[in-house]
Design a protein around this motif. Sequence first.
Motif, PDB file in Angstrom:
ATOM      1  N   VAL A   1       7.969  -1.067   9.385  1.00 26.59           N
ATOM      2  CA  VAL A   1       6.509  -0.705   8.692  1.00 26.59           C
ATOM      3  C   VAL A   1       7.463   1.401   8.179  1.00 26.59           C
ATOM      4  O   VAL A   1       7.885   1.433   9.187  1.00 26.59           O
ATOM      5  CB  VAL A   1       5.997  -0.487  10.140  1.00 26.59           C
ATOM      6  N   ASN A   2       7.351   1.125   7.618  1.00 27.34           N
ATOM      7  CA  ASN A   2       7.235   2.909   6.419  1.00 27.34           C
ATOM      8  C   ASN A   2       5.498   3.124   6.812  1.00 27.34           C
ATOM      9  O   ASN A   2       5.065   3.749   6.432  1.00 27.34           O
ATOM     10  CB  ASN A   2       7.075   2.573   5.202  1.00 27.34           C
ATOM     11  N   SER A   3       6.269   4.187   8.399  1.00 31.48           N
ATOM     12  CA  SER A   3       4.866   4.688   8.541  1.00 31.48           C
ATOM     13  C   SER A   3       5.635   6.358   8.109  1.00 31.48           C
ATOM     14  O   SER A   3       5.839   7.335   9.229  1.00 31.48           O
ATOM     15  CB  SER A   3       4.913   5.216   9.928  1.00 31.48           C
ATOM     16  N   HIS A   4       6.510   6.753   7.848  1.00 28.57           N
ATOM     17  CA  HIS A   4       6.874   7.711   7.337  1.00 28.57           C
ATOM     18  C   HIS A   4       6.247   8.901   6.181  1.00 28.57           C
ATOM     19  O   HIS A   4       6.035  10.091   7.309  1.00 28.57           O
ATOM     20  CB  HIS A   4       8.464   7.793   6.151  1.00 28.57           C
ATOM     21  N   GLU A   5       5.349   8.569   5.622  1.00 26.87           N
ATOM     22  CA  GLU A   5       4.186   9.459   4.992  1.00 26.87           C
ATOM     23  C   GLU A   5       4.340  10.842   4.959  1.00 26.87           C
ATOM     24  O   GLU A   5       4.195  11.443   5.470  1.00 26.87           O
ATOM     25  CB  GLU A   5       3.313   8.999   5.520  1.00 26.87           C
ATOM     26  N   GLY A   6       6.026  10.808   3.939  1.00 25.48           N
ATOM     27  CA  GLY A   6       5.758  12.177   3.565  1.00 25.48           C
ATOM     28  C   GLY A   6       5.414  13.462   2.079  1.00 25.48           C
ATOM     29  O   GLY A   6       5.816  14.372   1.982  1.00 25.48           O
TER      30      GLY A   6
ATOM     31  N   LEU B   1      10.432  -4.276   4.962  1.00 26.04           N
ATOM     32  CA  LEU B   1      10.008  -3.455   4.518  1.00 26.04           C
ATOM     33  C   LEU B   1       8.672  -3.161   4.110  1.00 26.04           C
ATOM     34  O   LEU B   1       8.014  -3.521   2.779  1.00 26.04           O
ATOM     35  CB  LEU B   1      10.608  -2.288   3.651  1.00 26.04           C
ATOM     36  N   ASN B   2       7.162  -3.028   4.951  1.00 26.87           N
ATOM     37  CA  ASN B   2       6.442  -2.595   3.574  1.00 26.87           C
ATOM     38  C   ASN B   2       5.470  -1.409   4.792  1.00 26.87           C
ATOM     39  O   ASN B   2       5.863  -0.693   5.871  1.00 26.87           O
ATOM     40  CB  ASN B   2       5.192  -3.937   4.052  1.00 26.87           C
ATOM     41  N   ASN B   3       4.621  -0.461   4.315  1.00 26.60           N
ATOM     42  CA  ASN B   3       3.998   0.588   4.826  1.00 26.60           C
ATOM     43  C   ASN B   3       2.779   0.123   5.783  1.00 26.60           C
ATOM     44  O   ASN B   3       2.368  -1.374   6.043  1.00 26.60           O
ATOM     45  CB  ASN B   3       2.864   0.429   3.185  1.00 26.60           C
ATOM     46  N   THR B   4       2.674   1.145   6.932  1.00 27.94           N
ATOM     47  CA  THR B   4       1.745   0.750   7.706  1.00 27.94           C
ATOM     48  C   THR B   4       0.827  -0.052   7.257  1.00 27.94           C
ATOM     49  O   THR B   4      -0.279  -0.672   8.006  1.00 27.94           O
ATOM     50  CB  THR B   4       1.242   2.257   7.405  1.00 27.94           C
ATOM     51  N   GLU B   5      -0.558   0.210   5.627  1.00 26.04           N
ATOM     52  CA  GLU B   5      -1.700  -0.068   5.796  1.00 26.04           C
ATOM     53  C   GLU B   5      -1.554  -1.280   5.484  1.00 26.04           C
ATOM     54  O   GLU B   5      -2.425  -2.089   5.699  1.00 26.04           O
ATOM     55  CB  GLU B   5      -2.396   0.997   4.708  1.00 26.04           C
ATOM     56  N   THR B   6      -0.239  -1.923   4.400  1.00 30.75           N
ATOM     57  CA  THR B   6       0.149  -3.226   4.289  1.00 30.75           C
ATOM     58  C   THR B   6      -0.191  -4.325   5.606  1.00 30.75           C
ATOM     59  O   THR B   6      -0.516  -4.485   6.097  1.00 30.75           O
ATOM     60  CB  THR B   6       1.461  -3.201   4.325  1.00 30.75           C
ATOM     61  N   PHE B   7       0.873  -3.423   6.939  1.00 33.37           N
ATOM     62  CA  PHE B   7       0.580  -4.268   7.534  1.00 33.37           C
ATOM     63  C   PHE B   7      -1.131  -4.398   8.937  1.00 33.37           C
ATOM     64  O   PHE B   7      -1.260  -5.519   8.975  1.00 33.37           O
ATOM     65  CB  PHE B   7       1.529  -3.760   8.818  1.00 33.37           C
TER      66      PHE B   7
ATOM     67  N   ARG C   1       0.551  -1.083   0.007  1.00 33.60           N
ATOM     68  CA  ARG C   1       0.537   0.538   0.289  1.00 33.60           C
ATOM     69  C   ARG C   1       1.117   1.801  -0.511  1.00 33.60           C
ATOM     70  O   ARG C   1       0.473   1.893  -0.015  1.00 33.60           O
ATOM     71  CB  ARG C   1      -0.793   0.055   1.032  1.00 33.60           C
ATOM     72  N   GLY C   2       1.759   0.997   0.325  1.00 34.81           N
ATOM     73  CA  GLY C   2       2.995   2.302   0.058  1.00 34.81           C
ATOM     74  C   GLY C   2       3.350   2.775  -1.165  1.00 34.81           C
ATOM     75  O   GLY C   2       3.622   3.658  -1.363  1.00 34.81           O
ATOM     76  N   GLY C   3       2.792   2.533  -2.726  1.00 35.98           N
ATOM     77  CA  GLY C   3       2.966   3.143  -3.962  1.00 35.98           C
ATOM     78  C   GLY C   3       2.789   1.948  -4.682  1.00 35.98           C
ATOM     79  O   GLY C   3       2.498   2.476  -6.129  1.00 35.98           O
TER      80      GLY C   3
HETATM   81  C1  FMN Z   1      11.284   9.065  -2.846  1.00 31.50           C
HETATM   82  C2  FMN Z   1      10.083   7.686  -2.446  1.00 31.50           C
HETATM   83  C3  FMN Z   1       9.222   7.869  -1.093  1.00 31.50           C
HETATM   84  C4  FMN Z   1       8.513   6.646  -0.252  1.00 31.50           C
HETATM   85  N1  FMN Z   1       7.741   7.316   0.238  1.00 31.50           N
HETATM   86  C5  FMN Z   1       7.395   6.001   0.894  1.00 31.50           C
HETATM   87  C6  FMN Z   1       6.722   6.571   2.531  1.00 31.50           C
HETATM   88  O1  FMN Z   1       6.409   7.843   3.142  1.00 31.50           O
HETATM   89  N2  FMN Z   1       6.338   5.009   2.530  1.00 31.50           N
HETATM   90  C7  FMN Z   1       5.800   4.479   2.253  1.00 31.50           C
HETATM   91  O2  FMN Z   1       4.803   3.407   3.034  1.00 31.50           O
HETATM   92  N3  FMN Z   1       6.721   4.080   0.680  1.00 31.50           N
HETATM   93  C8  FMN Z   1       7.261   5.305   0.757  1.00 31.50           C
HETATM   94  N4  FMN Z   1       8.096   5.071  -0.022  1.00 31.50           N
HETATM   95  C9  FMN Z   1       7.563   3.289  -0.907  1.00 31.50           C
HETATM   96  C10 FMN Z   1       9.220   2.680   0.181  1.00 31.50           C
HETATM   97  O3  FMN Z   1      10.081   2.845  -1.245  1.00 31.50           O
HETATM   98  C11 FMN Z   1       8.265   0.862  -0.609  1.00 31.50           C
HETATM   99  O4  FMN Z   1       8.634   0.349  -1.967  1.00 31.50           O
HETATM  100  C12 FMN Z   1       7.233   0.504   0.503  1.00 31.50           C
HETATM  101  O5  FMN Z   1       8.002   1.043   1.920  1.00 31.50           O
HETATM  102  C13 FMN Z   1       7.119  -0.352   0.613  1.00 31.50           C
HETATM  103  O6  FMN Z   1       6.241  -0.970   1.113  1.00 31.50           O
HETATM  104  P1  FMN Z   1       5.006  -1.575   0.123  1.00 31.50           P
HETATM  105  O7  FMN Z   1       4.674  -3.021  -0.865  1.00 31.50           O
HETATM  106  O8  FMN Z   1       3.828  -2.288   2.048  1.00 31.50           O
HETATM  107  O9  FMN Z   1       3.503  -0.889  -0.671  1.00 31.50           O
HETATM  108  C14 FMN Z   1       8.735   6.128  -1.101  1.00 31.50           C
HETATM  109  C15 FMN Z   1       9.493   5.628  -2.597  1.00 31.50           C
HETATM  110  C16 FMN Z   1      10.047   7.024  -2.956  1.00 31.50           C
HETATM  111  C17 FMN Z   1      10.614   6.318  -4.450  1.00 31.50           C
END
Ligand code: FMN
Lengths: 572, 180
Positions: free
Chosen positions: A219-224, A346-352, A193-195
């Motif tokens: 968990v990727n909860s950076h959301e920038g 590494l996975n997105n917050t919503e994925t988890f 769900r991170g993109g």
């Molecule tokens: C510039 C850039 C910013 C990103 N920012 C985020 C972010 O804020 N949160 C996120 O989950 N993934 C972000 N991603 C995607 C991550 O690299 C990664 O694909 C993702 O966290 C994997 O989790 P998912 O497979 O559950 O989506 C970003 C990617 C790029 C290239």
Amino acid sequence: MGRLSDRAAFEQYAAQAEQRWETLWSGDRWVISVGISECSIAKGALETYRHLELLLSDGHIPAVLRRVGCAGWCFAEPFVEIKLPGQPPIVYGWVTTDRVPDLLDALRRGELRPEWALGVRAGESWQGIPALRDHPFLRSQRRLLLEQAGIIDPESIDDYIATGGYRAFLKALFEMTPEEVVNEVKTSNLRGRGGAGFPTGIKWESGRRTPAWPKYVVVNSHEGEPNVFKDRRLLETNPHLVLEGLLIGCYALETPHGYNYIGGEHALALRRFQKAVEQAYELGLLGDNILGSGFSCHVRVRTGGGAYICGEGSALMYAIMGQRGQPRTKPPRSVEEGLWKRPTVLNNTETFASIPAIIRNGGSWYAALGTKESTGTKLVTMQGPVRYLGVAEIELGMPMRQLIFEVFGGLRDGYRFKGVQTGGVSAGPLREEELDVPVDFDALTPLGAMLGSGGFVVFDDTVCAVDFARYLVAFSRYESCGKCTPCRLGTPALVEILDRIRHGFGRPEDLDVIQYASKHIIDLSLCGLGQVAPMPLLGMLERFREEFIEHITERRCRAGVCPMTAAAPIAS
Amino acid sequence: MEPTKSGQRVDLEPLRRVLEERFRPRDYREAQELVVGACQEAQRLFGWVPPEAAQLIAEHLGVTTNRIYGLLTFYADFRTEPPGRHFLWICHGAACYVAGAGRLVEFLQERYGITGQGTTPDGALTVHVFNGCLGVCDLAPFAQLDHHEYVGRLNLERLQALIAELQGEAQTEAADGSTE
Ligand SMILES: Cc1cc2nc3c(=O)[nH]c(=O)nc-3n(C[C@H](O)[C@H](O)[C@H](O)COP(=O)(O)O)c2cc1C
Ligand code: SF4
Ligand code: FES
Ligand code: FES
């Protein structure tokens, strides 16, 4: 409350929590719940809460005052849900502090104030108040992740457990092998769900396969991104759901090392997740030898401080390791060499957050939701002048038109739809005639659009396509980490050309230079930021080419936004 | 209080206490993981990260001061100079952009020369143009004052009025001598 020693102890604890939950809702006291999230706080929810507290303190109304999380309806904040004994709970919107006394008085007199009600939590309408689930904003949503949003107190592990929480983790821990967990996730066909939408089960499997040790789950909860605010709301409204998903992930990878990297700006999300971690430790759901199973898990919370690039996987890992968050070339991929050069999933917050339901109900149950290739539900946020602004959860595959005009209520009075920007700063917009496209991972791509993290921006004709393109590319320019040349020098070049056009100094050949330079940046950049930075511009140029041409040949910005400082049109 | 290189008096005691209580790495890796968090604590305490604080963090965690500055200059949120009396985050996310935040950002640049982050000449206000979404998009254009007060539906007049108010307040305080 001590650490629970085994599964039976948990079941007993859970039964008590359920009992208390039952009693709360069937008792003879009023139950008053106020939604407290960053978003509602900005609209005065804390004042509303304090006012209620004050008015209830005299004891005339026997009531329980509770805090709950956000329910996604930003447009109706602050909201208060009130349940009188023997009645279904009624959700009231727009309860600012000045309305509090009025509302309480009315309810004591037996008047329900239907004009302030968003709906009643019941199967059908009640006393002239429509059912909440029939509200246009909610009618077509499918809420799994947000099922308990606005109902449970995000700072209470008991609320989470009373409503079924941590059962998926226990099921995995006691009834499934790690391989079975991974297989279930693979069957669900859940995509990240991170993109990027990479299949989660496959990522977990590769992580398992890499022999190096230790392993990490992050968990990727950076959301920038500038266009989305779903992950922080999830953490604010149901942090234990994300934590449970992370625990299951750690179990699947057979590792005790879990992390959550949370963007430093998301203060409340950070605080609530940290609290959830503490509560889980206290109860023995985190720590060594969890519930006597022999499995141990420790979760660390880390934050960054305002750099969009730190959301990119490899950059995020450097950021955790206390280095500048700059991406590196791949391979090796993170599942082979990630955090501290060890296999990292590494996975997105919503994925988890999607994981517990998959484990509870099975992968094939999940796979039946959404479309064949884009299964399940997705959190989406819509920005811009729409009527019901907020966070929604839909089954993937819903037509964009329905999403904008039904769920989010269409444009507010006086605004005319011009387009919808998709994929944050990573893709292009759609025009009105393209809106029948389904919102999923694959259908948007051929149109140069993208689901991305699920943030969409509706814009009207007060927004200039050239200026908007400039804004989106300038975002990437500002956030470029500067490690590789095509992105570091290429994005400023694009902004410069666009500025020229905005000021009326554009030349017809600029449009070719844009294409040419963009191709270079896309092909040669090191990481995802640079590789997609020109996409919004290329999309705008394709969809609104006439506006670019007007700027160049007539020096006219039809939206009246661009500065246009040049004196007179260039003669031929 | 210790005399400092930064010309301000910085009482490092609270930071030292926080570091000793909550920043206790078990190994070198964890020490590195804690650097950013420690800098955030410093900024929370002082409003910026003074050189003495950076030094203290470096010593406490066993990393070089260079490493600390590498991070402080990388992340947009850190300040290596003292901020003004007030701090304003102006959201430059997409919702705020389509609601006209671009005009506000332009104004800040034209009037005060502030692009990413900067302080008004009288020291009343530090403005940080936030490149991301502050998460309250339905009040766009949106800003957050001193990390707890929210200002929504901004336009040029309201922003100017807000700045004037904060500047006026700073002047009165200075005249009263009530600030230090
Ligand atoms: C510039 C850039 C910013 C990103 N920012 C985020 C972010 O804020 N949160 C996120 O989950 N993934 C972000 N991603 C995607 C991550 O690299 C990664 O694909 C993702 O966290 C994997 O989790 P998912 O497979 O559950 O989506 C970003 C990617 C790029 C290239
Ligand atoms: S593409 Fe941009 S953000 Fe990515 S590594 Fe290169 S300079 Fe850094
Ligand atoms: S209501 Fe929760 S995000 Fe706005
Ligand atoms: S874009 Fe400004 S608050 Fe979301």
